[in-house]
Design a protein around this motif. Structure first.
Motif, mmCIF file in Angstrom:
data_model
loop_
_atom_site.group_PDB
_atom_site.id
_atom_site.type_symbol
_atom_site.label_atom_id
_atom_site.label_comp_id
_atom_site.label_asym_id
_atom_site.label_seq_id
_atom_site.Cartn_x
_atom_site.Cartn_y
_atom_site.Cartn_z
ATOM 1 N N THR A 61 45.847 34.882 44.152
ATOM 2 C CA THR A 61 45.322 36.219 43.847
ATOM 3 C C THR A 61 46.123 37.295 44.549
ATOM 4 O O THR A 61 46.441 38.337 43.967
ATOM 5 N N THR A 65 48.261 40.104 42.647
ATOM 6 C CA THR A 65 47.872 41.479 42.951
ATOM 7 C C THR A 65 49.072 42.271 43.436
ATOM 8 O O THR A 65 49.311 43.406 42.986
ATOM 9 N N VAL A 69 50.422 45.214 41.093
ATOM 10 C CA VAL A 69 50.256 46.584 41.581
ATOM 11 C C VAL A 69 51.607 47.221 41.864
ATOM 12 O O VAL A 69 51.895 48.348 41.421
ATOM 13 N N GLY A 104 44.882 45.190 38.603
ATOM 14 C CA GLY A 104 45.297 44.689 39.910
ATOM 15 C C GLY A 104 44.536 45.327 41.054
ATOM 16 O O GLY A 104 44.184 44.659 42.033
ATOM 17 N N LEU A 108 41.387 42.384 40.817
ATOM 18 C CA LEU A 108 41.914 41.325 41.667
ATOM 19 C C LEU A 108 41.659 41.610 43.149
ATOM 20 O O LEU A 108 41.330 40.697 43.904
ATOM 21 N N CYS A 109 41.800 42.867 43.543
ATOM 22 C CA CYS A 109 41.657 43.195 44.967
ATOM 23 C C CYS A 109 40.242 42.935 45.479
ATOM 24 O O CYS A 109 40.064 42.534 46.635
ATOM 25 N N SER A 136 37.817 46.195 34.483
ATOM 26 C CA SER A 136 38.878 45.235 34.168
ATOM 27 C C SER A 136 38.923 44.899 32.683
ATOM 28 O O SER A 136 39.996 44.821 32.094
#
Length: 240
Positions: A61, A65, A69, A104, A108-109, A136
């Motif tokens: 992840t 990410t 990003v 991202g 994901l964060c 998302s």
């Protein structure tokens, strides 16, 4: 044997004490009021305390990410700051990069603390879990639709170069891109807010999403995958 109605209307002190004890053990929170649990499914606080940290999930992840990003941020800055790239195709690429950048940052964060520490806000707060899914999934649909617009734009530029500028003007491209975001957002909001119990935390991936075993989630799964993935990919493939 039937219950005495007087005991219901005038409960004893023992009954009141038992009820108070039950309320203390199972308090009603704002989550239960705003997002009541599904009659046929598990309660919305779908995890009992923190999970075990999963460093494999955390590593993957974190990698995706960071790449997503940073890479999309560079694309946005490059296309926005270069006048020659701020054309019709460039606008589509910026829009695609913004969609991936949002996924991202906001999707994901939020799962990184879950896989690292075994606990995070999306586990204990269903509204935050719901918000992460709305952001998302909206970006997911907008990103693939933007990819289809990029492919159509390039196909017309190659096949009909004389008519291209009159068909794909900057104003029309902007209107199409804004319409894509509004369309994706309306579908996602309409479904997730009408059936919030279908959004659950997935302990296998340490993130929130549609419950695959909930039949109420299937219509939206079909819609988002057909309109937001299959059709855009088919258009992009046909125009390539």
């Amino acid at each position: 044997m039937y219950a005495n109605p007087l005991r219901i209307l005038y409960p004893s002190e023992d009954s009141i004490a038992d009820l108070q004890q039950e309320i203390l053990q199972h308090p009603i929170t704002t989550n239960h009021i705003l997002f009541p649990p599904s009659p046929s499914g598990p309660p919305l606080n779908f995890t009992e305390g923190p999970l075990r940290p999963n460093y494999v999930v955390f590593t993957f992840t974190l990698f995706f990410t960071f790449v997503g990003v940073l890479g999309n941020f560079v694309v946005i800055i490059t296309f926005s700051s270069t006048p020659k790239l701020r054309n019709q195709t460039g606008l589509c690429m910026i829009n695609l990069a913004i969609a991936d950048f949002i996924i991202g940052v906001f999707y994901l964060c939020v799962s990184l603390p879950c896989s690292l520490h075994g606990d995070c806000l999306i586990i204990s707060s269903h509204p935050i879990c719901l918000g992460a899914v709305i952001i998302s999934y909206t970006s997911y649909g907008a990103g693939f639709c933007s990819l289809a617009v990029v492919s159509l734009n390039r196909a017309f530029l190659i096949s009909r170069p004389l008519q291209y500028k009159s068909i794909f003007t900057k104003k029309r491209i902007l209107a199409i891109l804004i319409g894509i975001w509004m369309f994706s957002l309306s579908i996602t909001l309409g479904f997730t807010l009408s059936k919030p119990h279908t959004i659950k935390f997935d302990a296998a991936y340490y993130n929130c999403g549609l419950a695959a075993d909930d039949k109420d989630a299937w219509p939206y799964s079909y819609i988002i995958n057909i309109l937001g993935f299959l059709i855009p990919v088919a258009i992009a493939t046909a125009c390539s």
